[in-house]
Design a protein around this motif. Sequence first.
Motif, mmCIF file in Angstrom:
data_model
loop_
_atom_site.group_PDB
_atom_site.id
_atom_site.type_symbol
_atom_site.label_atom_id
_atom_site.label_comp_id
_atom_site.label_asym_id
_atom_site.label_seq_id
_atom_site.Cartn_x
_atom_site.Cartn_y
_atom_site.Cartn_z
ATOM 1 N N GLU A 1 27.334 11.209 15.007
ATOM 2 C CA GLU A 1 27.631 12.551 14.468
ATOM 3 C C GLU A 1 28.448 12.479 13.184
ATOM 4 N N ASN A 2 28.913 11.299 12.840
ATOM 5 C CA ASN A 2 29.744 11.154 11.644
ATOM 6 C C ASN A 2 28.854 10.926 10.411
ATOM 7 N N GLN A 3 28.268 12.015 9.934
ATOM 8 C CA GLN A 3 27.305 11.902 8.831
ATOM 9 C C GLN A 3 27.943 11.366 7.555
ATOM 10 N N ALA A 4 29.203 11.757 7.284
ATOM 11 C CA ALA A 4 29.876 11.256 6.075
ATOM 12 C C ALA A 4 30.027 9.741 6.161
ATOM 13 N N GLY A 5 30.459 9.262 7.334
ATOM 14 C CA GLY A 5 30.616 7.825 7.529
ATOM 15 C C GLY A 5 29.287 7.093 7.401
ATOM 16 N N LEU A 6 28.271 7.582 8.095
ATOM 17 C CA LEU A 6 26.964 6.912 8.062
ATOM 18 C C LEU A 6 26.421 6.857 6.635
ATOM 19 N N ARG A 7 26.572 7.956 5.903
ATOM 20 C CA ARG A 7 26.051 7.973 4.518
ATOM 21 C C ARG A 7 26.812 7.003 3.639
ATOM 22 N N LEU A 8 28.128 6.980 3.795
ATOM 23 C CA LEU A 8 28.933 6.046 3.004
ATOM 24 C C LEU A 8 28.500 4.605 3.287
ATOM 25 N N ASN B 1 41.933 14.444 0.604
ATOM 26 C CA ASN B 1 41.449 13.561 -0.458
ATOM 27 C C ASN B 1 40.034 13.043 -0.208
ATOM 28 N N GLN B 2 39.348 13.618 0.779
ATOM 29 C CA GLN B 2 37.981 13.172 1.050
ATOM 30 C C GLN B 2 37.015 13.725 0.000
ATOM 31 N N GLY B 3 35.921 13.016 -0.200
ATOM 32 C CA GLY B 3 34.885 13.469 -1.121
ATOM 33 C C GLY B 3 35.213 13.216 -2.579
ATOM 34 N N LEU B 4 36.248 12.421 -2.829
ATOM 35 C CA LEU B 4 36.675 12.162 -4.216
ATOM 36 C C LEU B 4 36.362 10.731 -4.654
ATOM 37 N N GLY B 5 35.675 9.995 -3.791
ATOM 38 C CA GLY B 5 35.282 8.629 -4.168
ATOM 39 C C GLY B 5 36.214 7.541 -3.671
ATOM 40 N N TYR B 6 37.301 7.921 -3.008
ATOM 41 C CA TYR B 6 38.251 6.895 -2.548
ATOM 42 C C TYR B 6 37.640 5.996 -1.461
ATOM 43 N N GLY B 7 36.893 6.596 -0.550
ATOM 44 C CA GLY B 7 36.310 5.814 0.540
ATOM 45 C C GLY B 7 35.353 4.754 0.004
ATOM 46 N N LYS B 8 34.478 5.192 -0.920
ATOM 47 C CA LYS B 8 33.507 4.253 -1.490
ATOM 48 C C LYS B 8 34.230 3.151 -2.258
ATOM 49 N N ALA B 9 35.229 3.543 -3.047
ATOM 50 C CA ALA B 9 35.979 2.551 -3.840
ATOM 51 C C ALA B 9 36.694 1.553 -2.931
ATOM 52 N N HIS C 1 38.796 0.120 11.337
ATOM 53 C CA HIS C 1 39.091 1.551 11.131
ATOM 54 C C HIS C 1 39.025 1.821 9.649
ATOM 55 N N MET C 2 38.660 3.037 9.328
ATOM 56 C CA MET C 2 38.701 3.436 7.924
ATOM 57 C C MET C 2 38.967 4.928 7.890
ATOM 58 N N MET C 3 39.917 5.347 7.095
ATOM 59 C CA MET C 3 40.258 6.766 7.075
ATOM 60 C C MET C 3 40.804 7.178 5.707
ATOM 61 N N ILE C 4 40.271 8.276 5.205
ATOM 62 C CA ILE C 4 40.799 8.884 3.986
ATOM 63 C C ILE C 4 41.367 10.243 4.404
ATOM 64 N N ASP C 5 42.562 10.523 3.943
ATOM 65 C CA ASP C 5 43.230 11.781 4.259
ATOM 66 C C ASP C 5 42.313 12.971 3.952
ATOM 67 N N ARG D 1 25.710 3.433 4.634
ATOM 68 C CA ARG D 1 24.338 3.136 4.178
ATOM 69 C C ARG D 1 24.312 2.934 2.668
ATOM 70 N N LYS D 2 25.065 3.769 1.945
ATOM 71 C CA LYS D 2 25.095 3.648 0.470
ATOM 72 C C LYS D 2 25.566 2.283 0.032
ATOM 73 N N LEU D 3 26.485 1.692 0.802
ATOM 74 C CA LEU D 3 27.021 0.382 0.419
ATOM 75 C C LEU D 3 26.315 -0.762 1.138
HETATM 76 C C1 LIG Z 1 34.089 8.718 6.031
HETATM 77 C C2 LIG Z 1 35.203 8.688 4.974
HETATM 78 C C3 LIG Z 1 35.973 7.367 5.085
HETATM 79 C C4 LIG Z 1 34.530 8.751 3.590
HETATM 80 O O1 LIG Z 1 35.563 8.660 2.587
HETATM 81 P P1 LIG Z 1 35.550 9.602 1.294
HETATM 82 O O2 LIG Z 1 36.593 9.163 0.360
HETATM 83 O O3 LIG Z 1 35.593 11.013 1.740
HETATM 84 O O4 LIG Z 1 34.090 9.266 0.712
HETATM 85 P P2 LIG Z 1 33.655 9.194 -0.821
HETATM 86 O O5 LIG Z 1 34.170 10.388 -1.561
HETATM 87 O O6 LIG Z 1 33.994 7.858 -1.374
HETATM 88 O O7 LIG Z 1 32.083 9.342 -0.693
HETATM 89 C C5 LIG Z 1 31.274 8.202 -0.419
HETATM 90 C C6 LIG Z 1 29.967 8.650 0.217
HETATM 91 O O8 LIG Z 1 30.216 9.114 1.539
HETATM 92 C C7 LIG Z 1 29.336 10.203 1.833
HETATM 93 N N1 LIG Z 1 30.146 11.391 2.105
HETATM 94 C C8 LIG Z 1 31.458 11.581 1.833
HETATM 95 N N2 LIG Z 1 31.862 12.785 2.290
HETATM 96 C C9 LIG Z 1 30.778 13.335 2.864
HETATM 97 C C10 LIG Z 1 30.546 14.559 3.562
HETATM 98 N N3 LIG Z 1 31.516 15.464 3.752
HETATM 99 N N4 LIG Z 1 29.300 14.794 4.054
HETATM 100 C C11 LIG Z 1 28.320 13.887 3.898
HETATM 101 N N5 LIG Z 1 28.464 12.705 3.245
HETATM 102 C C12 LIG Z 1 29.677 12.460 2.747
HETATM 103 C C13 LIG Z 1 28.462 10.408 0.622
HETATM 104 O O9 LIG Z 1 27.264 9.663 0.790
HETATM 105 C C14 LIG Z 1 29.289 9.810 -0.482
HETATM 106 O O10 LIG Z 1 28.548 9.304 -1.530
HETATM 107 P P3 LIG Z 1 28.013 10.282 -2.709
HETATM 108 O O11 LIG Z 1 29.154 11.167 -3.091
HETATM 109 O O12 LIG Z 1 27.630 9.309 -3.784
HETATM 110 O O13 LIG Z 1 26.871 11.007 -2.111
HETATM 111 C C15 LIG Z 1 36.156 9.906 5.116
HETATM 112 O O14 LIG Z 1 35.396 11.076 5.094
HETATM 113 C C16 LIG Z 1 37.010 9.878 6.366
HETATM 114 O O15 LIG Z 1 38.077 9.268 6.405
HETATM 115 N N6 LIG Z 1 36.572 10.576 7.431
HETATM 116 C C17 LIG Z 1 37.335 10.668 8.666
HETATM 117 C C18 LIG Z 1 37.484 9.313 9.355
HETATM 118 C C19 LIG Z 1 36.183 8.607 9.532
HETATM 119 O O16 LIG Z 1 35.163 9.212 9.855
HETATM 120 N N7 LIG Z 1 36.218 7.288 9.313
HETATM 121 C C20 LIG Z 1 35.050 6.434 9.477
HETATM 122 C C21 LIG Z 1 34.907 6.089 10.907
HETATM 123 S S1 LIG Z 1 33.385 5.180 11.192
#
Ligand SMILES: CC(C)(COP(=O)(O)OP(=O)(O)OC[C@H]1O[C@@H](n2cnc3c(N)ncnc32)[C@H](O)[C@@H]1OP(=O)(O)O)[C@@H](O)C(=O)NCCC(=O)NCCS
Length: 95
Positions: A62-69, A27-35, A20-24, A71-73
């Motif tokens: 459908e979780n584009q944020a997750g997939l992008r994160l 606080n999303q989009g601030l780099g915490y997930g990548k870090a 599991h991985m989750m950022i509140d 793939r980036k790593l």
């Molecule tokens: C997915 C998740 C863990 C990412 O954490 P985050 O701290 O928001 O991500 P970061 O700010 O570190 O961004 C890392 C990369 O994720 C991607 N990303 C983050 N938010 C995004 C968004 N809203 N839309 C698309 N891509 C996104 C980007 O590629 C980003 O890299 P970039 O900024 O260099 O382009 C977070 O959004 C989350 O907890 N989501 C809900 C729970 C979840 O989906 N968990 C994963 C289950 S598989």
Amino acid sequence: MVGYVLTLFDKEDEMYCIWHMMIDAENQGLGYGKAALKLVIDYFQTFPFGKTESIGLTCHEENQAGLRLYRKLGFKETGEKDEDNERVMIRSLAK
Ligand SMILES: CC(C)(COP(=O)(O)OP(=O)(O)OC[C@H]1O[C@@H](n2cnc3c(N)ncnc32)[C@H](O)[C@@H]1OP(=O)(O)O)[C@@H](O)C(=O)NCCC(=O)NCCS
């Protein structure tokens, strides 16, 4: 606390896993997930539970944020899906 990463070592498949991985939301989009994920990869590369070649996880298509994160790593889709219809992704533990 802004989030968490839950990890495990799958003894059967001999693979480290992101379970599991989750950022509140606030606080999303601030780099915490990548870090956080980078720290976990660094930790797995010390092979705390044994030497293996890769890390696995699953992510809904459908979780584009997750997939992008992921793939980036360096995680790549294997083309398989798990029982919950999530995409299976693998990353090498080679440095
Ligand atoms: C997915 C998740 C863990 C990412 O954490 P985050 O701290 O928001 O991500 P970061 O700010 O570190 O961004 C890392 C990369 O994720 C991607 N990303 C983050 N938010 C995004 C968004 N809203 N839309 C698309 N891509 C996104 C980007 O590629 C980003 O890299 P970039 O900024 O260099 O382009 C977070 O959004 C989350 O907890 N989501 C809900 C729970 C979840 O989906 N968990 C994963 C289950 S598989």
